[in-house]
Design a protein around this motif. Structure first.
Motif, short mmCIF file in Angstrom:
data_model
loop_
_atom_site.label_atom_id
_atom_site.label_comp_id
_atom_site.label_asym_id
_atom_site.label_seq_id
_atom_site.Cartn_x
_atom_site.Cartn_y
_atom_site.Cartn_z
N ASN A 251 0.85 -1.20 0.00
CA ASN A 251 0.00 0.00 0.00
C ASN A 251 0.89 1.24 0.00
N ILE A 252 0.67 2.12 -0.98
CA ILE A 252 1.48 3.34 -1.09
C ILE A 252 0.64 4.57 -0.78
N GLU A 253 1.20 5.48 -0.01
CA GLU A 253 0.63 6.81 0.19
C GLU A 253 1.69 7.81 -0.29
N TYR A 254 1.26 8.91 -0.90
CA TYR A 254 2.26 9.87 -1.38
C TYR A 254 1.82 11.30 -1.05
N ALA A 255 2.79 12.22 -1.11
CA ALA A 255 2.51 13.63 -0.80
C ALA A 255 3.49 14.51 -1.58
N PRO A 256 3.16 15.78 -1.80
CA PRO A 256 4.10 16.71 -2.43
C PRO A 256 5.40 16.78 -1.62
N THR A 257 6.50 17.02 -2.32
CA THR A 257 7.79 17.08 -1.63
C THR A 257 8.65 18.22 -2.18
N HIS A 258 9.86 18.34 -1.70
CA HIS A 258 10.81 19.39 -2.06
C HIS A 258 11.43 19.12 -3.43
N ILE A 259 11.88 20.16 -4.12
CA ILE A 259 12.51 20.00 -5.44
C ILE A 259 13.78 19.16 -5.37
N ALA A 260 14.36 19.00 -4.16
CA ALA A 260 15.65 18.33 -4.04
C ALA A 260 15.54 16.86 -3.60
N SER A 261 14.33 16.31 -3.45
CA SER A 261 14.28 15.00 -2.80
C SER A 261 13.11 14.10 -3.22
N ILE A 262 13.30 12.79 -2.99
CA ILE A 262 12.19 11.82 -2.96
C ILE A 262 12.34 11.04 -1.64
N PRO A 263 11.72 11.52 -0.57
CA PRO A 263 11.76 10.71 0.65
C PRO A 263 10.96 9.42 0.45
N VAL A 264 11.50 8.30 0.91
CA VAL A 264 10.77 7.02 0.82
C VAL A 264 10.87 6.31 2.18
N ALA A 265 9.71 5.92 2.72
CA ALA A 265 9.69 5.15 3.97
C ALA A 265 8.99 3.83 3.71
N VAL A 266 9.57 2.75 4.24
CA VAL A 266 8.97 1.43 4.10
C VAL A 266 8.67 0.91 5.50
N ASN A 267 7.38 0.82 5.82
CA ASN A 267 6.98 0.29 7.12
C ASN A 267 6.44 -1.12 6.90
N ILE A 268 7.14 -2.09 7.45
CA ILE A 268 6.73 -3.48 7.26
C ILE A 268 5.83 -3.90 8.42
N CYS A 269 4.74 -4.56 8.08
CA CYS A 269 3.83 -5.10 9.09
C CYS A 269 3.70 -6.60 8.86
N CYS A 270 3.58 -7.36 9.94
CA CYS A 270 3.41 -8.82 9.85
C CYS A 270 2.04 -9.15 9.25
N HIS A 271 1.79 -10.47 9.06
CA HIS A 271 0.48 -10.89 8.53
C HIS A 271 -0.66 -10.51 9.47
N ALA A 272 -0.36 -10.34 10.75
CA ALA A 272 -1.40 -9.92 11.70
C ALA A 272 -1.48 -8.40 11.68
N ALA A 273 -1.99 -7.85 10.57
CA ALA A 273 -2.13 -6.40 10.43
C ALA A 273 -3.43 -6.00 11.13
N ARG A 274 -3.28 -5.51 12.35
CA ARG A 274 -4.45 -5.29 13.22
C ARG A 274 -4.79 -3.82 13.34
N HIS A 275 -5.92 -3.43 12.79
CA HIS A 275 -6.36 -2.04 12.86
C HIS A 275 -7.88 -1.97 12.69
N LYS A 276 -8.49 -0.94 13.29
CA LYS A 276 -9.94 -0.73 13.17
C LYS A 276 -10.23 0.75 13.26
N SER A 277 -11.36 1.14 12.67
CA SER A 277 -11.76 2.55 12.73
C SER A 277 -13.13 2.69 13.39
N ILE A 278 -13.34 3.87 13.97
CA ILE A 278 -14.65 4.17 14.55
C ILE A 278 -14.88 5.68 14.42
N GLU A 279 -16.13 6.05 14.18
CA GLU A 279 -16.46 7.47 14.14
C GLU A 279 -17.36 7.78 15.33
N LEU A 280 -16.99 8.80 16.09
CA LEU A 280 -17.80 9.14 17.27
C LEU A 280 -18.79 10.23 16.90
#
Lengths: 280, 175
Positions: A251-280
């Protein structure tokens, strides 16, 4: 203006963390089930069968999927017309504390990274990312992150001349180096652009996206698919014991950046990718 | 077909194991992960004796979640083994027979495994709820102040593992 009580936030956070630790998302179940159909080796099939059985036991008995119930991470969309009656940060940490104590979750946080390393015994503090949005929205996306996979994650600042090939090389090199350690088949979150810290936060946010989702921009969606195919050709396989399924999604997310760079971050998650959302 | 083995392992049993074999372990083992290993290492370097005798024993790298009422133990899957690499050759040279964890080991550990005729098993990372069903007894042993990282003795029955590094140094992760 809308008023939300701190106790409502606390109770919502508590319920979220207990359920997300015990109940894997249907997207991951589908991805693991599909992987089982394409694997050929007995070991790979046995590992995937164990993982599906494990997740079923966790849901039925309401026990954590993994003993590493992680650090508590929250992305909060905080409407600018919302006022919290009480202390927002305290409400979040009280919710996390109650979830980890009353929900029989492991306390894995130490107070000081280098010197004391003393367990806080309640899994606080949580890592909270808030974004002020317009209106009366109050949306919480929560997840727990184990550190077997967190330790395998990396951020790098590329020169613009590196281009998309440089991005691909860095993502693939990070996954190849991680090998069997982050509990494959993994979920790969990639943040591209922004600044040094923004890329890392986007990469984390990307791991909280569903495994069956894709980037809205077709160029990035195609890049997600290409990287996934390349990772699965590495042969790391389930539990790192060889096979066709090394990752469930990129899954890739991207954003505008500086003329001098391409920052890249790789966050690895195990198969147990545990997350949930709720709206109050 | 899985090979059934009884803990503590006999040297002749270890010799027969080949990287990639599926095994089911039954018997007693000790738990220890990062913080307990650091204490073992510091104690030996200070000339103190260890609170457990590691000779012929098996160490499982695990920090379980708390047990719910009426459960023997909480979810208890393996943690990444490479973080114990610094401390492992010393324990193997003291007679430790087997380790259970997940992921790769460094060359120093592999050499110490071969030198001592030991074995390294991998359990399946993230299968913690399932693995907890093969732990039938849990007793605290030492370092209780370390919480989830304290040393316990587990009695296991048919604990499913894969031989990751055999006594000849063959490594399932390098195939």
């Amino acid at each position: 203006m809308r008023i939300i009580k701190d106790t409502d936030i606390k109770n919502a956070i508590k319920a979220l963390f207990i359920s997300l630790n015990c109940e894997i998302g249907d997207d991951i179940t589908t991805a693991l089930t599909n992987a089982l159909k394409i694997e050929e080796s007995d070991t790979a099939k046995a590992v995937l069968t164990q993982l599906l059985t494990n997740n079923k036991i966790a849901r039925e008995e309401q026990i954590p999927i993994c003993q590493d119930t992680g650090m508590a991470i929250l992305f909060v969309e905080y409407g600018d017309k919302v006022v919290v009656d009480g202390d927002f940060t305290k409400a979040v940490n009280d919710g996390v504390r109650e979830a980890y104590i009353d929900g029989y979750l492991r306390k894995s946080v130490v107070d000081d990274p280098v010197f004391d390393r003393k367990n806080t015994n309640d899994n606080t503090p949580a890592v909270i990312h808030t974004r002020i949005v317009s209106g009366e929205t109050f949306k919480i996306t929560a997840g727990c992150k184990g550190f077997g996979s967190e330790n395998m994650s990396k951020t790098k600042m590329l020169a613009p001349s590196a281009g998309v090939e440089g991005v691909k090389d860095f993502v693939l090199e990070t996954v190849r180096t991680a090998g069997p350690n982050p509990c494959p088949p993994i979920v790969v979150g990639v943040g591209i652009g922004g600044t040094f810290e923004q890329a890392s936060v986007m990469a984390k946010k990307a791991t909280f996206r569903r495994a069956d989702s894709e980037n809205a921009d077709k160029r990035y969606a195609d890049l997600e698919q290409e990287l996934l195919n390349s990772i699965n050709e590495m042969g790391i396989g389930p539990a790192g014991l060889g096979g066709k399924t090394s990752a469930l999604c990129v899954n890739i997310e991207y954003a505008p950046t500086h003329i001098a760079s391409i920052p890249v971050a790789v966050n690895i998650c195990c198969h147990a990718a545990r997350h949930k959302s709720i709206e109050l | 077909m899985s090979i059934k083995l009884t803990l503590p392992l006999k040297k002749e049993d270890i010799k027969k194991l080949k990287a990639g074999d599926s095994v089911l372990l039954s018997g007693e083992l000790y738990t220890a992960r990062d913080a307990a290993h650091k204490r073992f290492y510091d104690m030996v370097n200070n000339g103190e004796s260890l609170p457990i005798n590691v000779e012929n024993e098996t160490i499982y790298y695990v920090g379980p979640a708390p047990a719910k009422p009426n459960f023997v133990i909480g979810p208890a899957g393996p943690t990444s083994s490479y973080r114990m690499d610094k401390y492992t050759p010393m324990l193997l040279d003291m007679g430790l027979s087997a380790m259970i964890g997940k992921g790769e080991r460094n060359d120093e550990v592999i050499k110490a495994i071969v030198r001592n005729g030991a074995v390294y098993f991998a359990a399946i990372g993230g299968a913690a709820a399932l693995i907890s069903k093969s732990i039938v007894k849990d007793e605290p042993v030492c370092f209780e102040d370390l919480g989830t990282e304290s040393v316990h003795k587990y009695t296991v029955k048919d604990f499913p593992c894969i031989v990751a590094i055999d006594s000849m140094g063959n490594d399932v992760y390098k195939r």
